[in-house]
Design an enzyme around this catalytic site. Structure first.
Site, short mmCIF file in Angstrom:
data_model
loop_
_atom_site.label_atom_id
_atom_site.label_comp_id
_atom_site.label_asym_id
_atom_site.label_seq_id
_atom_site.Cartn_x
_atom_site.Cartn_y
_atom_site.Cartn_z
N GLU A 365 41.76 56.91 5.96
CA GLU A 365 41.94 56.79 7.38
C GLU A 365 40.69 57.71 7.98
O GLU A 365 40.52 58.93 7.77
CB GLU A 365 43.22 57.56 7.57
CG GLU A 365 43.52 57.94 9.10
CD GLU A 365 44.86 58.62 9.08
OE1 GLU A 365 45.84 58.04 9.91
OE2 GLU A 365 44.99 59.87 8.83
N GLN A 366 39.84 57.10 8.71
CA GLN A 366 38.98 57.72 9.34
C GLN A 366 38.70 57.03 10.65
O GLN A 366 39.20 56.05 11.06
CB GLN A 366 37.59 57.30 8.47
CG GLN A 366 37.36 55.93 8.62
CD GLN A 366 35.79 55.69 7.91
OE1 GLN A 366 34.57 55.82 8.87
NE2 GLN A 366 35.70 55.03 6.94
#
Length: 536
Positions: A365-366
């Protein structure tokens, strides 16, 4: 009419699958770890193409969190059976080492815009599947087979089995119908039927400089399949000076007037290292039938200029693109892996706000939103409002290929809370994916106010810039080697990196507090430059 210059879909648009429905042509291409999944372009004349949809756009269809770089959605196949569209795709969860985890799905829709169904799981025995609709109403699932015991490569051939759409599963016997030629690495199969012959078009030779399209035929769908007299109807493997390299992985379409075309992927290498920064792009070739075999006109080496029914208008291709966010995120942009977009960005109040998540290059998750690099030279610019309190919060402008290769001009802070500009780069350390040490000298800035960030790329040269309080842009940091943002430097072994360079904005907060960064606009400005002359 003047010929069209390849590629017809510039920038990262790999593994094209084409279908004609009436007078409308559609091409589906791979998106790998970029979300939403699968790009579908539309054309009326095979010359001018517009992105119309990315159909895999919700969690029930696709969730790629944890998928490594260059995994995710591989080689979609788009077909139409006279009633509705069918899309077959693979979500690859692992590709390196001795094993591959490749899950294959089918979705369908009454129109290209959707609504696209939830996926039907088919199998996981290989990748690059396609769906063939025979004239007796049967549907056939065609897929490469992988065998981890086979050395040195796990590519074991092309397998055929009937697909029952009512039951939503494969039925009946299955058979390995084609084991490929000595070029090896047989994949990307498509089946066709013409004049009582079944034709099997495959990709061989891997995705690098020995790539090829191989054609075989049989009177019986189960085979045996005889290989084309040329073996490989399209390839650049014996033409190292051709403008279009790495040519292969194709699909066939006929116009209403009966002309035949082959769309295929190809790369345009630059620099003495032959690096394809724009990734694998979609090109087109005219073809013809002779003795019930298909030949590429002037082939097997792909042509840079091709006659198609239409005339291309390149005005928009060379126009500056100024993106604002009053109407949401523009279709040119994608993000990485996650379907939970509300956790990484929103466009409220007409601005793009990123919520700091994991570091740039995370496989989970970025907050990174970017568009394809579609020109060898360009300018990019944005304005950021961000208030970090320490060195673990950073946001800004990035030229990005994967976790191993990126350049990132960030607004961050020293451990004492003083805001500063700092360039994070992995240039000198690929394929390890570590930051280049020592980092470029930071530039201290005030703790209040927006900052303008910009970069220029001229061929392989990348330079960052910044401006404060509406002032003139100033250079920051050295000139970097932008050519590492390429398949050839993607951190993997040969035939292992499959995407292309992007440019966009990112935000990380490894303190876990989801500190937001707000961007007012984003500019992408193509530049015609002497380094673009790859065809001389």
């Amino acid at each position: 009419m003047p010929p069209v210059r390849n590629p017809i879909l510039p920038g990262f648009n790999a593994d094209p699958s084409i279908v004609r429905v009436g007078n409308d042509y559609y091409i589906a291409t791979s998106t790998f770890e970029w979300y939403p999944g699968v790009q579908i372009h539309h054309s009326k004349d095979l010359a001018n193409w517009e992105l119309v949809t990315r159909p895999l756009n919700r969690k029930s269809q696709l969730d790629m969190r944890g998928d490594p770089d260059s995994c995710g959605v591989w080689a979609p196949c788009l077909t139409h059976d006279g009633d509705k569209f069918w899309l077959v795709y693979t979500d690859v969860k692992r590709k390196d080492g001795s094993f591959k985890d490749t899950h294959n799905y089918i979705v369908s829709a009454p129109s290209i815009e959707g609504p696209w169904s939830d996926p039907v799981y088919v199998n996981s025995s290989g990748f690059d599947p396609s769906l063939f609709h025979d004239d007796d109403g049967k549907k056939w699932f065609v897929n490469m087979l992988q065998d981890h015991r086979r050395r040195p490569r796990s590519f074991a051939g092309i397998v055929l089995q009937e697909f029952d759409p009512a039951a939503g599963k494969l039925v009946g016997p299955k058979k390995n119908i084609f084991r490929g030629t000595e070029l090896d690495l047989v994949e990307g199969p498509h089946l066709y039927k013409r004049n009582g012959w079944y034709y099997l078009l495959t990709a061989e030779g891997g995705t690098a400089y020995h790539h090829a399209c191989t054609l075989a035929r049989s009177r019986d769908i189960w085979g045996p399949y005889d290989v084309h007299p040329q073996k490989h109807i399209l390839t650049s493997k014996d033409a190292p000076l051709a403008a279009l390299q790495r040519a292969g992985h194709g699909d066939i379409v006929e116009t209403p007037e009966g002309r035949t075309y082959l769309v295929h992927l190809a790369g345009r290498p630059t620099t003495q290292e032959r690096r394809c920064v724009l990734g694998r792009e979609t090109s087109i070739q005219e073809a013809f039938w002779k003795d019930d075999w298909l030949y590429v006109k002037n082939g097997p080496v792909p042509s840079l200029y091709v006659d198609v029914p239409g005339v291309r208008d390149d005005t928009q291709y060379w126009a500056e693109q100024r993106y604002t966010f009053e109407n949401g995120l523009h279709k040119d942009f994608q993000w990485l892996r996650t379907p939970d977009t509300e956790r990484i960005f929103d466009t409220k109040d007409g601005k793009l706000t990123l919520f700091g998540r994991e570091t740039i290059g995370s496989w989970f998750e970025q907050a990174l939103v970017a568009r394809r690099q579609t020109h060898f030279s360009y300018d990019a610019e944005t304005t950021i409002d961000f208030s970090p309190t320490d060195e673990r919060q950073f946001a800004g402008l990035t030229a990005y290929y994967c976790r191993y290769n990126f350049f990132y001009l960030t607004v961050t802070a020293h451990s004492d809370g003083q805001r500063e500009l700092l360039i994070l780069s992995s240039e000198a350390s690929w394929p390890d994916g570590k930051l280049t040490m020592p980092l470029a000298d930071p530039v201290q800035i005030s703790n209040e106010g927006k900052v303008k960030l910009a970069l220029t790329i001229r061929g392989r040269q990348l330079q960052f810039f910044y401006a404060l309080n509406g002032g003139e842009l100033k250079k920051i940091g050295p000139v970097y080697d932008a050519s590492i943002l390429s398949d050839e430097c993607g951190g993997h072994q040969a035939h292992g990196s499959f995407t292309g360079a992007f440019v966009g904005v990112a935000c990380s907060d490894v303190n876990g507090t989801a500190l937001p960064a707000t961007f007012d606009y984003f500019i992408y400005r193509p530049v015609e430059h002497e380094t673009d002359r790859y065809d001389v």
